[in-house]
Motif scaffolding. Structure first.
Motif, mmCIF file in Angstrom:
data_model
loop_
_atom_site.group_PDB
_atom_site.id
_atom_site.type_symbol
_atom_site.label_atom_id
_atom_site.label_comp_id
_atom_site.label_asym_id
_atom_site.label_seq_id
_atom_site.Cartn_x
_atom_site.Cartn_y
_atom_site.Cartn_z
ATOM 1 N N LYS A 146 -9.812 -4.832 -0.152
ATOM 2 C CA LYS A 146 -8.280 -5.009 0.158
ATOM 3 C C LYS A 146 -7.450 -4.483 -1.367
ATOM 4 O O LYS A 146 -6.690 -3.608 -1.131
ATOM 5 C CB LYS A 146 -8.211 -6.251 0.371
ATOM 6 C CG LYS A 146 -6.642 -6.537 0.884
ATOM 7 C CD LYS A 146 -6.341 -7.901 1.652
ATOM 8 C CE LYS A 146 -5.117 -8.116 2.053
ATOM 9 N NZ LYS A 146 -4.931 -9.574 2.398
ATOM 10 N N TYR A 148 0.822 -1.209 -0.013
ATOM 11 C CA TYR A 148 0.250 -0.076 -0.079
ATOM 12 C C TYR A 148 0.848 1.009 0.140
ATOM 13 O O TYR A 148 2.042 1.269 0.495
ATOM 14 C CB TYR A 148 -0.611 0.036 1.076
ATOM 15 C CG TYR A 148 -1.887 -0.853 1.269
ATOM 16 C CD1 TYR A 148 -3.321 -0.865 0.727
ATOM 17 C CD2 TYR A 148 -1.846 -2.304 1.665
ATOM 18 C CE1 TYR A 148 -4.068 -1.636 0.625
ATOM 19 C CE2 TYR A 148 -2.758 -3.359 1.535
ATOM 20 C CZ TYR A 148 -4.111 -3.073 1.220
ATOM 21 O OH TYR A 148 -4.853 -4.024 1.211
ATOM 22 N N CYS A 190 -8.383 -0.834 -2.632
ATOM 23 C CA CYS A 190 -8.010 0.135 -2.028
ATOM 24 C C CYS A 190 -6.522 0.280 -2.313
ATOM 25 O O CYS A 190 -5.846 1.396 -2.396
ATOM 26 C CB CYS A 190 -8.311 0.228 -0.492
ATOM 27 S SG CYS A 190 -9.911 0.426 0.041
ATOM 28 N N ARG A 191 -5.752 -0.820 -2.410
ATOM 29 C CA ARG A 191 -4.167 -0.730 -2.750
ATOM 30 C C ARG A 191 -4.115 -0.105 -3.939
ATOM 31 O O ARG A 191 -3.139 0.808 -4.146
ATOM 32 C CB ARG A 191 -3.685 -2.289 -2.829
ATOM 33 C CG ARG A 191 -2.251 -2.378 -2.815
ATOM 34 C CD ARG A 191 -1.680 -3.540 -2.486
ATOM 35 N NE ARG A 191 -1.978 -4.419 -3.376
ATOM 36 C CZ ARG A 191 -1.498 -4.891 -4.625
ATOM 37 N NH1 ARG A 191 -0.406 -4.136 -4.749
ATOM 38 N NH2 ARG A 191 -1.680 -5.549 -5.355
ATOM 39 N N LYS A 228 -5.207 0.205 3.810
ATOM 40 C CA LYS A 228 -5.748 -1.116 3.759
ATOM 41 C C LYS A 228 -7.215 -0.839 4.812
ATOM 42 O O LYS A 228 -6.882 -0.111 5.818
ATOM 43 C CB LYS A 228 -5.011 -2.040 4.416
ATOM 44 C CG LYS A 228 -5.427 -3.440 4.458
ATOM 45 C CD LYS A 228 -4.394 -4.547 4.815
ATOM 46 C CE LYS A 228 -4.809 -5.463 6.002
ATOM 47 N NZ LYS A 228 -3.850 -6.437 6.132
#
Length: 110
Positions: free
Chosen positions: A95, A17, A98-99, A105
């Motif tokens: 997950k 991330y 969003c990355r 996260k």
């Protein structure tokens, strides 16, 4: 860990991330997706833009159930369901999306 975007190094945490959300751009998203052997389509971008708007408004990355419900409200029932989102983001809609969107996260994600 870092990725190279347009000649600039962008730092990532140990899970991939972005460490600085302000460094995100669409090129970074494409590189992160390529790491997962994915190519972003218009449908992916629709979800990524939605996530970034959601984050701007609430300062939190939504968990998958919240994400599914919110997308259903904004983009319609055919897109606001887990099956559709998992087809786009097989490693987990909240997950993985969003990355790619340069967000932290989501809480509750393993």
């Amino acid at each position: 860990m870092a990725i190279e975007v347009n000649g600039k190094s962008i730092d990532l945490d140990e899970e991939g991330y972005l460490t600085n959300l302000a460094e995100w751009n669409e090129e970074a998203a494409k590189i992160l997706a390529a790491q997962d052997e994915m190519e972003l389509t218009d449908n992916h971008w629709e979800v990524l833009r939605f996530l970034r708007e959601y984050y701007d408004e609430y300062q939190i990355a939504p968990a998958v159930r919240v994400l599914t419900k919110a997308i259903g409200k904004k983009l319609g029932k055919d897109k606001g369901n887990s099956k559709y989102l998992y087809e786009l983001f097989p490693y987990g809609p909240a997950k993985q999306a969003c990355r790619f969107a340069g967000l932290p996260k989501p809480t509750g994600c393993i």
